[in-house]
Design a protein around this motif. Structure first.
Motif, short mmCIF file in Angstrom:
data_model
loop_
_atom_site.label_atom_id
_atom_site.label_comp_id
_atom_site.label_asym_id
_atom_site.label_seq_id
_atom_site.Cartn_x
_atom_site.Cartn_y
_atom_site.Cartn_z
N PHE A 26 0.84 -1.21 0.00
CA PHE A 26 0.00 0.00 0.00
C PHE A 26 0.87 1.26 0.00
O PHE A 26 0.63 2.19 -0.77
N ALA A 27 1.90 1.28 0.84
CA ALA A 27 2.81 2.44 0.91
C ALA A 27 3.54 2.64 -0.41
O ALA A 27 3.81 3.78 -0.82
N TYR A 30 -4.19 1.42 7.61
CA TYR A 30 -4.02 1.98 6.26
C TYR A 30 -3.96 3.51 6.31
O TYR A 30 -3.15 4.13 5.62
N GLN A 31 -4.78 4.10 7.14
CA GLN A 31 -4.80 5.56 7.27
C GLN A 31 -3.46 6.05 7.82
O GLN A 31 -2.92 7.06 7.35
N VAL A 33 -0.51 4.57 7.55
CA VAL A 33 0.51 4.40 6.50
C VAL A 33 0.40 5.51 5.47
O VAL A 33 1.40 6.10 5.07
N ARG A 34 -0.83 5.82 5.05
CA ARG A 34 -1.03 6.90 4.08
C ARG A 34 -0.55 8.23 4.65
O ARG A 34 0.17 8.98 4.00
N PHE A 35 -0.92 8.52 5.88
CA PHE A 35 -0.54 9.77 6.53
C PHE A 35 1.00 9.88 6.63
O PHE A 35 1.59 10.89 6.28
N LYS A 95 2.41 2.48 -3.26
CA LYS A 95 1.58 3.24 -4.20
C LYS A 95 1.92 4.72 -4.14
O LYS A 95 1.70 5.46 -5.10
N TYR A 96 2.46 5.15 -3.02
CA TYR A 96 2.81 6.56 -2.83
C TYR A 96 4.31 6.82 -2.96
O TYR A 96 4.72 7.92 -3.32
N SER A 116 3.21 8.29 4.86
CA SER A 116 3.77 8.38 3.50
C SER A 116 3.71 9.80 2.99
O SER A 116 4.68 10.32 2.43
N PHE A 117 2.55 10.44 3.19
CA PHE A 117 2.41 11.84 2.75
C PHE A 117 3.37 12.75 3.53
O PHE A 117 3.95 13.67 2.95
#
Length: 183
Positions: free
Chosen positions: A34-35, A74-75, A77-79, A37-38, A81-82
């Motif tokens: 998932f990470a 997931y949230q 990891v997204r946070f 992807k960013y 990553s950003f």
């Protein structure tokens, strides 16, 4: 998530390492994917996911307040990553800005100062006799004046000067020619 293996949230909250291990095994690789992807780096993605798991472990007492642990992971990891991408962009922008600010005059000044430092360090590394003779020679003293001042023979002055020139030429290469060719 692996079929038949459920996450024991209460075990996690109590600090049960087996519960944490099951969570890690079930989510680590999917969160890294998932990470990715960013992010462009597998290593960075793995670091971010590991940071998320560290954060989960450190704040496990608050996991009871989370309705959906999977979505929360997931949230996070997204946070993260950003945040990484934002910090990386800031770092790259700062580096680019700094490089642009170093104009030619500053760069030339840096080169001049660094060259002077290298030459002075090399002069300091000369044997003391050669250093004493050579430093006077570059100040414009003649071999006779140096010999009289140091109380040595003119031939000794010439020999010490020759030794200094050889050592400096070896250590400084082209800088020697630039600075000392006339001596």
């Amino acid at each position: 998530m692996t079929e038949g293996t459920s996450i024991d949230i209460n075990g996690l909250i109590r600090g049960n390492e087996k519960s944490f291990q099951i969570l890690f095994i079930n989510y680590y690789s999917v969160l890294v994917s998932f990470a990715m992807k960013y992010l462009e780096s597998q290593d960075v993605a793995e670091d971010i996911v590991q940071d998320v798991f560290v954060k989960i472990w450190e704040s496990r007492e608050k996991l009871g307040e989370i309705d959906n642990l999977s979505a929360y992971l997931y949230q996070m990891v997204r946070f993260k990553s950003f945040n990484y991408l934002r910090a990386e962009k800031i770092r790259q922008d700062a580096t680019k800005s700094f490089a642009e600010e170093l104009d030619e005059i500053e760069m030339n000044e840096y080169i001049k100062n660094e060259t002077f430092r290298i030459v002075m360090q090399t002069l300091e590394d000369l044997p003391s006799g050669s250093r004493n003779v050579f430093s006077r020679a570059i100040q414009g003293y003649s071999a006779k004046e140096i010999a009289e001042e140091l109380g040595i023979a003119v031939e000794t002055v010439k020999k010490q000067k020759q030794i200094a020139r050889r050592i400096l030429k070896e250590k400084l290469g082209n800088l020697f020619t630039l600075f000392f060719a006339m001596w």
